[in-house]
Design a protein around this motif. Structure first.
Motif, mmCIF file in Angstrom:
data_model
loop_
_atom_site.group_PDB
_atom_site.id
_atom_site.type_symbol
_atom_site.label_atom_id
_atom_site.label_comp_id
_atom_site.label_asym_id
_atom_site.label_seq_id
_atom_site.Cartn_x
_atom_site.Cartn_y
_atom_site.Cartn_z
ATOM 1 N N THR A 62 0.840 -1.207 0.000
ATOM 2 C CA THR A 62 0.000 0.000 0.000
ATOM 3 C C THR A 62 0.872 1.252 0.000
ATOM 4 O O THR A 62 0.637 2.210 -0.738
ATOM 5 N N SER A 84 2.449 1.874 -3.287
ATOM 6 C CA SER A 84 1.473 2.425 -4.221
ATOM 7 C C SER A 84 1.278 3.928 -3.974
ATOM 8 O O SER A 84 1.198 4.735 -4.906
ATOM 9 N N THR A 114 4.229 5.897 -5.226
ATOM 10 C CA THR A 114 4.204 5.936 -6.691
ATOM 11 C C THR A 114 3.207 6.978 -7.180
ATOM 12 O O THR A 114 3.510 7.764 -8.080
ATOM 13 N N SER A 115 2.008 7.007 -6.572
ATOM 14 C CA SER A 115 1.030 7.986 -7.070
ATOM 15 C C SER A 115 1.444 9.408 -6.700
ATOM 16 O O SER A 115 1.127 10.352 -7.422
ATOM 17 N N ALA A 119 0.892 2.311 -9.977
ATOM 18 C CA ALA A 119 0.235 2.564 -8.692
ATOM 19 C C ALA A 119 -1.049 1.750 -8.595
ATOM 20 O O ALA A 119 -1.331 1.136 -7.560
ATOM 21 N N LEU A 137 -0.304 -1.851 -7.863
ATOM 22 C CA LEU A 137 0.148 -2.067 -6.486
ATOM 23 C C LEU A 137 -1.040 -2.051 -5.520
ATOM 24 O O LEU A 137 -1.120 -2.886 -4.619
ATOM 25 N N THR A 138 -1.984 -1.103 -5.731
ATOM 26 C CA THR A 138 -3.162 -1.042 -4.856
ATOM 27 C C THR A 138 -3.949 -2.347 -4.960
ATOM 28 O O THR A 138 -4.353 -2.923 -3.948
ATOM 29 N N GLN A 156 -7.287 3.907 -3.183
ATOM 30 C CA GLN A 156 -8.009 3.708 -4.438
ATOM 31 C C GLN A 156 -9.119 4.744 -4.576
ATOM 32 O O GLN A 156 -9.260 5.394 -5.619
#
Lengths: 212, 718
Positions: free
Chosen positions: A110, A113, A116-117, A135, A138-139, A156
């Motif tokens: 998490t 992710s 990354t975002s 991302a 990964l989520t 998300q």
């Protein structure tokens, strides 16, 4: 002789208890400080404190996890994109280190992710397509690893909230996911005081935003 | 028992000692190299929990229970960590740290002379890969976008990069270090051709207009080094439907491997039926392409890439027969082309070492029917290349490499056939020496040998860059650049020399995240250019080399300004190139301005993003001063190539609309070239007696394009 043996055991037990409780005690104290942190420097100091623990406790993933998490929070306040990117790169490097110590850990994935975002935000036009895909994957993987973990749902939902409707985002799409996140947050009980337990307040805020 | 009693009391003592605290107070200040306080640094006693962060004034303080010799480490993101050995005995210790910034894009100079780099990985680059596909007028073609950069010439009657007074043969295209022998679809007289490769295949584009490193050879003007993409983040498919054809592909992603196949088919017949063409097409161009891509990560840093591309194309058209006074008969030109390009490359980074190795096979067959002539050119090329580099300090590095090319070709002129082979070898050695972070010198040497030419060369290259401030720097470069004359000249004539260009470059550039200003002055000297028999009057005729004592020069100045900051959602760039060049080469008996060179070229590229319309709208405006053209009536020293075409003006528009079809990200794209419908002649074609001529203009007054591109495997874009 029995007495000696007993004493030896006592010492050994004492030492063990001391070191173990020292780790837990320090972690809990620092997590508490991190929860109360407000400004950028607080987050940097918290990241440093976790880095120190990670330095001594080379087999534990949690200090690395929190170091990375605190770095991400500090990056939020950074205005200079070059520095922000360097902080996020460091956060990702630390999260990857944690991932090596504890593979297939939903919480770490998490965090990866999230970082990354956040890296997308520095240059959305250039990075959006590639990192957005990463991302998202990964989520999804974090949910797959532990469907009861509320944090990937929260990420998300937040991601969808900030994605324009035309590209499959928007309030309507985000709402059910964020509601699910809150539901999972309400049911979530961390295994102990050191385990990740953040995000509920953010998620509530995002949900309120959705309902506006 | 005495003993055990003694032991017990001793053990108790141990427990007490263990619980007792012998604390040492440690304090100090953290500064940078300029003695400014550094906040947020982490000071820690190695392998312990003890430590602190420095505050806003760089000060820190903590206590430790540790005793004896310990190592204390001070670290912060963006700085090299510093460690010191101290002895803890309970007495307060003061210890100061001076941290050194690690090198980054802002504090370290890089070699930039001649270079335009497009990359996603660095922040301070002039272009992004996406800029290439979104530039109006480029029609998604890499070369089209590069022609908006200073130093290049917008030639509209032929394909290729004409850089700083050099012709298209002086520019080389490389993919992962491997030369692409035929980067464009086969040349057709007066009809410019597109590039064979999609810009989406590449993650990095390095376009150099001069002064490039010893890694690159056989290019006197320019090198375009393309770096192919790594593994895609996930399996992905795409479909494109265009006014000129369509295609699609799918790439599957496994954990460490990806593999995919792509195919497309273009046929211009329907488009030509709607939009009036200025060429007399017998059979409009059709192209079939297919490719396969394989990538495998051999380790965290190692990757193997394989790529194979097969293309078939054919077309035929008629040209006015200027020799026929009645003007009724035509010259026919037909072309079939088969092209295979394949590469296999490997790259690995191990500590200080980087190893790159690549092999390639390519084959190109052109069958030309120009009644009554029948020509067949077949060309096979095997290439191998290996480069090893080693870093010798934080920034300095040294690299060496070798290249081998084996070229086996055969030309058939009606019933007359010639076969030949060329073997080319090269080695190079080059070093980047950082004297300080602000000053770097790159020196290299390249040695080449050509079997067919029976000659060797030795080319030195030097470049020195100095960083003036946070965002700007100066760069000077010098180098010798050799090129083997076109192999078709070597079959029939014994030439002795490599063609040679010497570059001198002075570059200043200012680059921050949002704005770029770049100015570059250059002088280029040419020697041993091939001279040929007279200008061929027929489109398909072959010229023969007569010698290699052609020469020339090119000098000029290039300006580039790009701004993404001033206007919201607007990104624009302006290029201006001044070029003064003369050369004696091919059929030119005197040193004159060549037919492909414009003295002044201006291009303006502008893109605006309209968030509410989900659209990007852009235009490109190009102005080029008139170019010389050949007139057989003017052949003496005073008037050879003295005629000039009219100035060239072109405005192109492009519109991209982002949407989704179902859950699939979709781009709808439309473009118009030469919106204003300005008709200009690019050159003239004369009859042998010089009495009749016809103008060579655009293939159509305006050109239009519309396409829909759908991606699968990603449900949203940011």
């Amino acid at each position: 002789m029995k007495k000696i043996t007993f004493l030896l055991l006592l010492i050994a037990g004492n030492m063990f208890a001391q070191s173990n409780s020292k780790f837990e005690k320090t972690m809990v104290k620092q997590i508490d400080l991190l929860d109360k942190a407000k400004a950028g420097t607080d987050f940097v100091n918290a990241a440093n404190a976790f880095e120190r623990i990670a330095n001594a406790e080379t087999k534990e993933w949690l200090p690395l996890y929190y170091q990375s998490y605190a770095l991400v929070l500090s990056a939020n306040d950074e205005k200079d994109n070059v520095k922000k990117d360097a902080v996020l790169d460091k956060a990702l490097e630390i999260a990857n280190k944690a991932d090596k110590l504890s593979p297939d850990n939903s919480e770490i994935v998490t965090l990866q992710s999230w970082i990354t975002s956040m890296k997308i935000g520095i240059d959305p036009a250039t990075r959006g397509q590639k990192l957005g895909m990463e991302a998202g994957m990964l989520t999804a993987h974090a949910i797959e690893l532990n469907p009861e973990n509320p944090r990937p749902y929260f990420l998300q939902g937040t991601g969808l909230l900030f994605t324009p409707e035309q590209f499959g985002g928007g309030k309507a799409k985000a709402l059910p996911i964020l509601e699910k996140a809150i539901e999972k947050f309400n049911a979530f009980k961390p295994a102990n005081a050191m385990m990740p337990n953040w995000g509920k307040e953010f998620a509530q805020k995002m949900l309120d935003e959705c309902k506006k | 028992m005495y003993l055990s009693k003694h032991v017990i009391s001793w053990l108790f003592f141990l427990i007490i000692i263990q619980s007792a605290t012998a604390q040492t107070k440690i304090s100090g200040t953290v500064t940078d190299q300029k003695n400014n306080p550094v906040a947020g640094a982490n000071i820690v006693i190695r392998d312990s929990y003890d430590g602190a962060s420095s505050d806003a004034s760089g000060k820190f303080q903590f206590t430790s229970d540790e005793t004896g010799d310990v190592i204390i480490v001070c670290s912060l993101i963006g700085f090299s960590p510093s460690d010191k050995k101290i002895k803890l005995q309970g007495d307060a210790i003061e210890i100061n740290f001076k941290l050194k910034e690690t090198s980054n894009e802002l504090n370290t100079v890089t070699i930039t002379a001649g270079a335009f780099e497009a990359s996603d990985e660095k922040k301070m680059v002039i272009l992004r890969p996406l800029d290439i596909v979104t530039t109006a007028g480029s029609q998604g073609d890499i070369y089209g976008a590069l022609q908006t950069l200073p130093g290049t010439q917008p030639t509209q009657d032929q394909e290729g990069l004409f850089v700083r007074g050099g012709d298209a043969a002086e520019a080389k295209t490389l993919i992962d270090g491997i030369e692409v022998a035929n980067p464009y679809f086969s040349s057709v007289p007066d009809v410019p051709q597109r590039s064979r490769f999609s810009p989406f295949m590449f993650k990095g584009t390095n376009f150099s207009t001069g002064g490039y490193s010893a890694q690159y050879g056989q290019a006197m003007s320019s090198v375009l080094a393309l770096e192919s993409e790594d593994l895609p983040p996930r399996s992905i498919g795409n479909i494109g439907i265009m006014s000129v054809g369509g295609g699609g592909g799918y790439m599957h992603r496994w954990k460490k491997t990806s593999a995919g196949v792509f195919a497309n088919y273009f046929n211009l017949a329907p488009y030509f039926a709607i939009i009036k063409q200025n060429r007399d097409w017998d059979s409009p161009p059709q192209t079939f392409s297919s490719s396969a891509i394989f990538r495998h990560k051999t380790s965290e840093t190692g990757i193997i890439k394989a790529f194979i591309n097969y293309q078939y194309s054919d077309l035929s058209l008629n040209f006015e027969n200027l020799e026929d006074v009645t003007g009724k008969s035509k010259n026919h030109f037909g072309l079939n082309n088969y092209n295979i390009f394949s590469t296999l490359s490997y790259k690995e980074v191990l500590n200080k070492w980087t190893v790159q190795a690549a092999g390639s096979y390519s084959k190109d067959i052109n069958r030309i029917y120009a009644r009554p002539q029948h020509l067949l050119f077949s060309n096979q090329l095997w290439q191998g290349r290996a480069v090893v580099s080693r870093s010798i300090s934080e920034l300095s590095s040294i690299r060496g490499g070798a290249e081998v090319k084996y070229n086996d070709f055969s030309n058939l002129y009606n019933n007359f056939r010639v076969d030949s082979t060329e073997m080319f070898t090269a080695v190079f050695l080059e070093g980047d020496a950082y004297i300080t972070r602000k000053l770097v010198a790159r020196a290299g040497i390249r040695v080449e040998n050509s079997y067919l030419l029976r000659a060797s060369n030795l080319a030195p290259r030097i470049s020195v860059a100095y960083k003036l401030g946070k965002f700007d720097q100066l760069n000077v470069a010098y180098g010798d650049y050799y090129q083997t004359p076109d192999k078709n000249y070597l079959i029939f004539t014994n030439l002795d020399h490599f063609e040679k260009a010497t570059h001198y470059i002075l570059n200043y550039q200012y680059v921050n995240e949002k704005r770029t200003f770049r100015v570059e002055a250059y002088y280029k000297k040419y020697n041993h250019l091939v001279q040929t028999t007279n200008m061929a009057s027929n489109v398909y005729a072959t010229a023969f080399a007569t010698g290699d004592d052609g020469k020339g020069f090119a000098q000029g100045i290039d300006f580039f300004w790009r701004d993404k900051q001033t206007f919201k959602y607007v990104d624009y760039w302006v290029s201006y190139s001044f070029l003064d060049t003369k050369r004696k080469y091919l059929y030119y008996p005197f040193e004159v301005q060549p037919t492909f060179a414009s003295k002044h070229v201006v291009s303006v590229v502008m893109k605006r993003w309209f968030p509410k319309l989900r659209s990007s709208i852009g235009f490109t405006y190009v102005y080029a001063a008139g170019r010389p053209y050949y007139n057989p009536n003017k052949t003496n020293e005073n008037n050879f190539l003295s005629d000039r075409t009219n100035d060239y003006n072109n405005l192109s528009l492009t519109w991209s609309y982002l949407t989704s079809i179902g859950r699939h990200f979709t781009v709808i794209s439309a473009a118009v070239n030469n919106v204003l419908g300005i008709e200009s002649a690019y050159s003239y074609r004369y009859s042998t007696d010089g009495l009749r001529r016809s103008a060579v203009g655009a293939t159509s007054k305006r050109s239009f394009f519309i396409g829909v591109f759908i991606s699968f495997g990603e449900d949203r874009t940011e």
